[in-house]
Design an enzyme around this catalytic site. Sequence first.
Site, PDB file in Angstrom:
ATOM      1  N   LYS A   1      -1.691  -8.293  -4.750  1.00 25.72           N
ATOM      2  CA  LYS A   1      -2.292  -8.365  -3.480  1.00 25.72           C
ATOM      3  C   LYS A   1      -3.327  -7.694  -3.460  1.00 25.72           C
ATOM      4  O   LYS A   1      -3.406  -6.359  -3.594  1.00 25.72           O
ATOM      5  CB  LYS A   1      -1.285  -8.232  -2.506  1.00 25.72           C
ATOM      6  CG  LYS A   1      -1.791  -8.169  -1.020  1.00 25.72           C
ATOM      7  CD  LYS A   1      -0.738  -7.914  -0.014  1.00 25.72           C
ATOM      8  CE  LYS A   1      -1.219  -7.481   1.588  1.00 25.72           C
ATOM      9  NZ  LYS A   1      -0.423  -7.242   2.692  1.00 25.72           N
TER      10      LYS A   1
ATOM     11  N   GLN B   1      -6.277 -28.520   5.036  1.00 30.33           N
ATOM     12  CA  GLN B   1      -7.163 -29.495   3.933  1.00 30.33           C
ATOM     13  C   GLN B   1      -7.650 -28.860   2.806  1.00 30.33           C
ATOM     14  O   GLN B   1      -7.888 -29.459   1.810  1.00 30.33           O
ATOM     15  CB  GLN B   1      -8.316 -30.374   4.842  1.00 30.33           C
ATOM     16  CG  GLN B   1      -9.069 -29.065   5.161  1.00 30.33           C
ATOM     17  CD  GLN B   1     -10.373 -29.623   5.982  1.00 30.33           C
ATOM     18  OE1 GLN B   1     -11.173 -30.423   5.714  1.00 30.33           O
ATOM     19  NE2 GLN B   1     -10.423 -29.516   7.465  1.00 30.33           N
TER      20      GLN B   1
ATOM     21  N   ASP C   1      -6.509  -6.300  -1.269  1.00 30.63           N
ATOM     22  CA  ASP C   1      -7.037  -5.995   0.193  1.00 30.63           C
ATOM     23  C   ASP C   1      -8.473  -5.793   0.604  1.00 30.63           C
ATOM     24  O   ASP C   1      -9.357  -5.983  -0.481  1.00 30.63           O
ATOM     25  CB  ASP C   1      -6.191  -4.927   0.801  1.00 30.63           C
ATOM     26  CG  ASP C   1      -5.770  -4.914   2.220  1.00 30.63           C
ATOM     27  OD1 ASP C   1      -6.538  -5.955   3.131  1.00 30.63           O
ATOM     28  OD2 ASP C   1      -4.739  -4.535   2.799  1.00 30.63           O
TER      29      ASP C   1
ATOM     30  N   ASP D   1      -3.626  -9.427  10.268  1.00 32.66           N
ATOM     31  CA  ASP D   1      -2.310  -9.207   9.945  1.00 32.66           C
ATOM     32  C   ASP D   1      -1.609  -9.896  11.200  1.00 32.66           C
ATOM     33  O   ASP D   1      -1.963  -9.645  12.393  1.00 32.66           O
ATOM     34  CB  ASP D   1      -2.098  -7.760   9.681  1.00 32.66           C
ATOM     35  CG  ASP D   1      -2.335  -7.178   8.431  1.00 32.66           C
ATOM     36  OD1 ASP D   1      -3.061  -7.881   7.760  1.00 32.66           O
ATOM     37  OD2 ASP D   1      -1.900  -6.175   8.297  1.00 32.66           O
TER      38      ASP D   1
ATOM     39  N   ASP E   1       0.733  -1.147   0.013  1.00 31.77           N
ATOM     40  CA  ASP E   1      -0.108  -0.001   0.028  1.00 31.77           C
ATOM     41  C   ASP E   1       0.721   1.220  -0.035  1.00 31.77           C
ATOM     42  O   ASP E   1       2.133   1.316   0.186  1.00 31.77           O
ATOM     43  CB  ASP E   1      -0.984  -0.217   1.385  1.00 31.77           C
ATOM     44  CG  ASP E   1      -2.255   0.929   1.144  1.00 31.77           C
ATOM     45  OD1 ASP E   1      -2.456   1.648   0.004  1.00 31.77           O
ATOM     46  OD2 ASP E   1      -2.944   0.823   1.924  1.00 31.77           O
TER      47      ASP E   1
END
Lengths: 384, 384, 384, 384
Positions: free
Chosen positions: A117, A220, A119, A179, A42
């Site tokens: 990425k 999984q 957000d 985070d 960012d």
Amino acid sequence: MGWNTWNHFGCSIDEDLILSAAKAMIQYDLPSYGYNYVNMDDCWHAATRNASGAPQPDPTKFPNGIKALSDQIHSMGLKFGIYSDAGTMTCGGHFGSLGYEEIDAQTYAEWGVDYLKYDNCFNQGLSGTPKLSYDRYNNMSVALNNTGRPILYSMCNWGEDGPWNFASTIANSWRISGDVYDNYDRWDVRCPCDSFIDCKLAGFHCAMTRIIDFAAPLGQKAGPGHWNDLDMLEVGNGGMTYDEYVTHFSMWALLKSPLILGNDVTNMTNETLSIITNDAIIAVNQDSAGSPATRQWKRSVSEGGYLELWSGSLVNSQFIIALMNTSPTNQTVTVSFEDVFIDQGAAYQTGTFTLTDLWQKDDQGNWGKEVGTYTAQIPNVEIG
Amino acid sequence: MGWNTWNHFGCSIDEDLILSAAKAMIQYDLPSYGYNYVNMDDCWHAATRNASGAPQPDPTKFPNGIKALSDQIHSMGLKFGIYSDAGTMTCGGHFGSLGYEEIDAQTYAEWGVDYLKYDNCFNQGLSGTPKLSYDRYNNMSVALNNTGRPILYSMCNWGEDGPWNFASTIANSWRISGDVYDNYDRWDVRCPCDSFIDCKLAGFHCAMTRIIDFAAPLGQKAGPGHWNDLDMLEVGNGGMTYDEYVTHFSMWALLKSPLILGNDVTNMTNETLSIITNDAIIAVNQDSAGSPATRQWKRSVSEGGYLELWSGSLVNSQFIIALMNTSPTNQTVTVSFEDVFIDQGAAYQTGTFTLTDLWQKDDQGNWGKEVGTYTAQIPNVEIG
Amino acid sequence: MGWNTWNHFGCSIDEDLILSAAKAMIQYDLPSYGYNYVNMDDCWHAATRNASGAPQPDPTKFPNGIKALSDQIHSMGLKFGIYSDAGTMTCGGHFGSLGYEEIDAQTYAEWGVDYLKYDNCFNQGLSGTPKLSYDRYNNMSVALNNTGRPILYSMCNWGEDGPWNFASTIANSWRISGDVYDNYDRWDVRCPCDSFIDCKLAGFHCAMTRIIDFAAPLGQKAGPGHWNDLDMLEVGNGGMTYDEYVTHFSMWALLKSPLILGNDVTNMTNETLSIITNDAIIAVNQDSAGSPATRQWKRSVSEGGYLELWSGSLVNSQFIIALMNTSPTNQTVTVSFEDVFIDQGAAYQTGTFTLTDLWQKDDQGNWGKEVGTYTAQIPNVEIG
Amino acid sequence: MGWNTWNHFGCSIDEDLILSAAKAMIQYDLPSYGYNYVNMDDCWHAATRNASGAPQPDPTKFPNGIKALSDQIHSMGLKFGIYSDAGTMTCGGHFGSLGYEEIDAQTYAEWGVDYLKYDNCFNQGLSGTPKLSYDRYNNMSVALNNTGRPILYSMCNWGEDGPWNFASTIANSWRISGDVYDNYDRWDVRCPCDSFIDCKLAGFHCAMTRIIDFAAPLGQKAGPGHWNDLDMLEVGNGGMTYDEYVTHFSMWALLKSPLILGNDVTNMTNETLSIITNDAIIAVNQDSAGSPATRQWKRSVSEGGYLELWSGSLVNSQFIIALMNTSPTNQTVTVSFEDVFIDQGAAYQTGTFTLTDLWQKDDQGNWGKEVGTYTAQIPNVEIG
């Protein structure tokens, strides 16, 4: 695998900083270990989009534009990642991509972006059911695919609405929690959920081992091309001891989380460098079976904290075993193959295996030293 | 009642394997006990649909096509079941039926399919409210009905969004949880929910007695033509003892779960065969009242685990009583008719009943031996 | 206030049974206490709607039709209630009103119906958010209003999606939980939720005091014309003692639940009759302030169970105080006015009040006997 | 900062009362401390909207209309706030704004309104997902913006659906819980949720320290222009002691909640006045960094209740530290800088700081007295 600006530098980024990091990655030979992506997080943004509605960078921080930066990074043999947000603003308050998916993806492709990425801040209430989150994140997935350029798509919706259930067909990875912060196991009220299976406030300041806890039931759901992202690494940022960073790096690796460095790669101690270049551990992370390890048990310790056994399978009939200790004292434990091989069955549980310690070096100085042959159990392992 | 490929063979299936199983079912006379369905689970698929968009099988595994297989199975007097998924892909990664409900149902009908197990992977976020799950599963229900062929519809959405609340008008059964595994009571982190009333991560590796726990509040929602499916049986797969499999088979029966064998029926021990052919237990399962038993109490045992009392009513003024023990030791308990007959009232609670033990054989060698007459209670029952 | 067929007779109803009950109500003078509604619950239906799509009754059970029955009930000065379901079928498997709201409401109005209990079975997944439940139940609300006939609208969606939050503008009352059963405090697995604030499986077989528990936080949501419905009364059905039924009737009254008898009113003991005709308790229920009592504390008792203090305000500066005991033994407690008058403040908390025991009769044989004057507390109350 | 009618006067409001309060605010010089808003809460309404559909006030309570009242308040240099509800009715049963957002916002602007508190009663099931709540509250946000008049928008949806996640782009503040009541820490069944992260029944009668508990994980979501609203103050209403009100005012301040007085400002004790005019505490609340303090730990006390440490950062390298005690006895605690400066890192944790006690006055009689210099810890603090 790669590096990202956020954990160490936050919003204080510019072209120089990113290029310096890229050069340091080359200097330390990190690409040969697999660290290829240089990801700008960012705060790269100008105050507004340009007149056509396309994104543009802060002209002071990036006087040559993003394309020039990307070109330089590519010229070093590295890949370039960018950051945006599936909302009206990024978490840092810059323009977001909600409603601008097509033009943003096109622009990223023109800039030579290899990784996004994406957000979750300021999403206008477009969450709360898997359908709403899927639709919002799928819009960018479609837009990225429409560019024709391969762009790795890293969803960062903090585990909301269970991306492990809906994202594997639209993204390459998804964050599972709030985070991480640079701390071994401190509970922080800003990361309030005990589990992320149905967490309604992802928050941040989630201690490293808490994120492992969050990840335990989710292994999984991951596999080749669709991964649980435990968040970027804190190794080298100073908030944990050597042993704690070893645990951090090992567990991220065996849970098959993307390994994205989050420290200042231009200024690393030997300890930090040795951890992030343990190629035996990296091989576990990159193992082509792509099967995350499973926590076989978690036992409370009378002094407080827990002792955990994890195991998983790799290619070529190899297996990974890990013990983790969050108690304040050393613990001694006998590892039973009944637990290690719960998925493989009786023949394995009584079998004989040669054990390699991936955090010791062998006679040639390579990570991974054979430490004996064991049948049915490994007795009296001490874990600090 | 029938048999399914998955629990024992997973993706390793082909025409030969299925026909061998069907022949073994005939050889062991299983149809006379009610086991009529031969169900082919995931991984029968070709890499893609055909040019018309219709499903087609893997040409190597099924060189003669599915219709030929179905015909052979029908010629043995058995019924044939298939598997698909209410998503873009099956759990094994093959083409799913989402958006292809009509053509898939039509094709299944043409193939002579009698049963559809319909899974839940890769559903594009179309879950999270009963409405979304209902609509998605109803699309296939309507498509199956449109074929004109009676096809038993077995929903497998792992209990998401509470199918017991919405599925009874559109399906014949619905799974209530993540997948069972061949284990009596081990807790596994991959089956993380303590209850399935609002579970957000169904998972798998749910131990057999945990599924009974999940089923306990749900019996009230089942009845003739609409059943809770506790998942396919593990009897004979080797992970439990004889007593544990007896408990498994008994509890599935009295909870009125479909009884679908999951072992290798071409290779069964006498013990396995004797369990799955206990016709007294099967009669409880098939009792025409269709009323699942209820757990009347669950008591923790000081050594760990639980002791449970279950009871239910059958036709002809008969009742079923079961005790289950997950503690590590034998337990002795007095069964009070006050508990057994909580639904029948005072006259029954003080009444006199003749007790038949369905796991003993009588003098003629038939399952079910009278073991006495009791008033108000059965004292000092030992349960291993 | 009134009577309903379900709790005692279930599906075994017909014209004769209902008329007999109505006559018994007259004979016992119940209307003078306020019991005016004669409510016919599920299973009055023919196998199908008529050719026009309108509802019609079972011709055997109701040979003269519903209008004739309603007329007779009206001719006795009573009101007539009917039952339907906001789904494709009623809970008993008869035709439901989902999609037929207008024609059903019109037909009920033509039949002279004064009250509709509207159930929640087979609702096709139209639940899970307040919006879905609101819309489904509002459709019938609008349809009832469109008839022009005043028909009391009693929602029975078992507390799903929080009707206390959304139903007060569309209904006169709403059920808050799964069905009550005739038992004081036994926990039953078929009523599995610990709270109904976000219960996903309402179930049934909820013991009487458990429903009081469920109601405790919800009193704040009720008021004149919009009530929490704790379900129909079990007084006189035989599963509780006199003291337990006294508690049942008292708590329903002070929580301002509708008081709908659920016993066989043609066959009542004197005890039953005396409870349901305690006009002092009924006056609390019908108090024009319409303010449900609040639980001021709930304390666990070492022998098991709980002791609770409830209080509330009535018109004319009167207040109601109740103690409830679910422990196995008698308890002695001092009632502090600090607790009783938490909403009224300091002046009341130190004030002096005259106490009337509503379950004793005065010298004239009327319910309600003055038992003393107390300041700041009532010391050493014994509660059985 | 300002004053509101509700906590003290409820529905008993009229023009005189509000003007008297405004005059008292001037008389006590409250505006110089920052208290500028005079907010009229529920019950100002006429029985119906006017013939054009616009809102109009009760002609008896407000014989000169709202515009005249607003003008007078403005003439005193104060601002004027109003109340409405995002539903069909206000909580007090007056006409709501759902579906009337445009005309209501226009009317408020014409009346000179500077602030809108927008409540959540009778919302017709339009809640339960963030999307539904966002859309409903956004409608008024857009309408307010369309007026062109700056009107502070104070959402009051009681924390439903997580407004901290979706409201920061549409509102200036959002309530996080059910209504506070004038009590330090009593648990009340009408405020039943243990956390507001996913509370389904906000309720009311939430004790003051419980709201602090609710706020603890939410501080991270607030910042300049978008605040968590802990509800209006109870200081001076009589239900707490001096020390408790000091805690109340301090914690509201450091959590950056709007400070809206809720007492009778025409009739205040010196104690009350001294609390609400502690300008050192107010400065913490109004600090331009706008960063709410964080709870660093919460420890249970053996006598019952909890001891908590809070800390946060202000501008100019200043920090705020608070201890809160809900146990029945005085507690002594050593405050470690490791905890205080968890976000600032090692250098701060071992640093030296000068401590100012904001609830003592210095030699000049100003709030805030230096009480010493401390390194790494503050030993043996006593907290009553």
